[in-house]
Design an enzyme around this catalytic site. Structure first.
Site, mmCIF file in Angstrom:
data_model
loop_
_atom_site.group_PDB
_atom_site.id
_atom_site.type_symbol
_atom_site.label_atom_id
_atom_site.label_comp_id
_atom_site.label_asym_id
_atom_site.label_seq_id
_atom_site.Cartn_x
_atom_site.Cartn_y
_atom_site.Cartn_z
ATOM 1 N N SER A 1 -28.083 15.185 -26.687
ATOM 2 C CA SER A 1 -27.014 15.098 -25.681
ATOM 3 C C SER A 1 -27.593 15.308 -24.298
ATOM 4 O O SER A 1 -28.791 15.527 -24.131
ATOM 5 C CB SER A 1 -25.926 16.153 -25.959
ATOM 6 O OG SER A 1 -26.468 17.466 -25.881
ATOM 7 N N TYR B 1 -33.994 32.114 -17.036
ATOM 8 C CA TYR B 1 -33.993 30.662 -16.871
ATOM 9 C C TYR B 1 -34.875 30.266 -15.689
ATOM 10 O O TYR B 1 -35.680 29.334 -15.780
ATOM 11 C CB TYR B 1 -32.563 30.164 -16.657
ATOM 12 C CG TYR B 1 -32.444 28.665 -16.525
ATOM 13 C CD1 TYR B 1 -32.503 27.854 -17.656
ATOM 14 C CD2 TYR B 1 -32.272 28.063 -15.284
ATOM 15 C CE1 TYR B 1 -32.396 26.473 -17.545
ATOM 16 C CE2 TYR B 1 -32.157 26.692 -15.165
ATOM 17 C CZ TYR B 1 -32.219 25.904 -16.295
ATOM 18 O OH TYR B 1 -32.113 24.532 -16.181
ATOM 19 N N LYS C 1 -38.301 27.907 -15.888
ATOM 20 C CA LYS C 1 -38.435 26.627 -15.190
ATOM 21 C C LYS C 1 -39.568 26.666 -14.173
ATOM 22 O O LYS C 1 -40.223 25.639 -13.919
ATOM 23 C CB LYS C 1 -37.110 26.257 -14.523
ATOM 24 C CG LYS C 1 -35.994 25.953 -15.536
ATOM 25 C CD LYS C 1 -36.405 24.861 -16.508
ATOM 26 C CE LYS C 1 -35.300 24.505 -17.480
ATOM 27 N NZ LYS C 1 -35.666 23.401 -18.410
#
Length: 282
Positions: free
Chosen positions: A11, A151, A155
């Site tokens: 997705s 997060y 990243k």
């Protein structure tokens, strides 16, 4: 026919990339924790048989299972890979747990490492070049309210990894680049969109719009292609200009962080404050 592997391809940006590449004649294989059930991945079954490779169900947090699954696809011959698998857990740093830190880094960073390493080995053994595209985020450049510190760390690590791999793998003809999506209509932005609305979220963004996964897919497709033959070691923001302004999108922590005072007990966090294990799909 070129063959590209996409992790987290069920997705979001992963699925958009798979469909975009397939529409342009690239054979694709998908690794995801979701199955290719007709009700959730009808687009996969609608693809022509010649561009539909392997769909393997694997949890990116399981390092051994992920490596085996990637190796199986690599054995079939691949020319490129896109590492979209990832998660984002929304919780303030002071309330974060080591378990969430480990799971975020396991999936977002080590999942990227394991996948890229297997593909790089296969390309080197085959004696041919290829392209690796990792998926970072504008959160890797600076703080974005409402996204957890784990997060951001993951990243940022992907950006550093991209630079290192581009340097080390360049002599083998393997290019390594990253995309850094901004505000894109994917599961990671669902709670922000529901809380603030698209207009408020995009007000600080020069283009004043939320990105579509296919817009990121087109950037990824370019980096995979021979049109980008002299581009390696770069991080390409796909953000509508978000990084050009000092302002940041509205966040999800302000309402709870401001409740804290020195010496006060920890506030009670509700489900609306701490969102658990949203798929990144980037």
């Amino acid at each position: 026919m070129s063959h590209v592997l996409i992790t987290g391809g069920a997705s979001g940006i992963g699925a958009a990339t798979a469909q975009h590449l397939a529409a342009n004649g690239t054979r694709i294989s998908v690794l995801d924790r979701s199955s290719d059930d007709l009700s959730t991945a009808s687009w996969w079954h609608a693809l022509d048989a010649d561009v539909r490779g392997t769909w393997a169900v694997v949890d990116a947090s399981d390092a051994s299972a992920l490596e085996i699954a990637v190796d199986d696809v690599v054995a079939d011959g691949v020319d490129g890979v896109v590492t979209c698998a990832g998660i984002s857990v929304k919780e303030p740093f002071a309330e974060s747990t080591i378990d969430v830190w480990k799971k975020t880094l396991d999936i977002n960073v080590l999942g990227t490492v394991i996948t890229a390493r297997s593909v790089a080995r296969g390309l080197i053994d085959a004696g041919r070049g290829g392209s690796i595209v990792t998926v970072s985020s504008t959160a890797g450049f600076g703080y974005v309210n409402g996204l957890g510190a784990h997060y951001h760390a993951s990243k940022g690590a992907i950006m550093a990894l991209t630079h290192a791999l581009a340097t080390e793998l360049g002599p083998y003809g393997i290019r390594v680049n990253a995309v850094a999506p901004g505000l894109i209509a994917t599961p990671i932005t669902e709670f922000l969109r529901a809380k603030h609305g698209e207009a408020a979220l995009t007000a600080p963004v020069p283009q004043r719009s939320l990105g579509d996964p296919d817009e990121v897919a087109r950037a990824i497709s370019f980096l995979l292609s021979s049109d980008a033959s002299m581009i390696t070691g770069h991080v390409l923001p796909v953000d509508g200009g978000q990084l050009t302004v000092a302002g940041q999108p509205l966040g999800g922590f302000a309402d709870i962080v401001t409740e804290r005072t020195p010496g006060a007990s920890r506030p009670a966090y509700t489900h609306s404050n701490t969102e658990r294990h949203h798929r990144d799909d980037r």
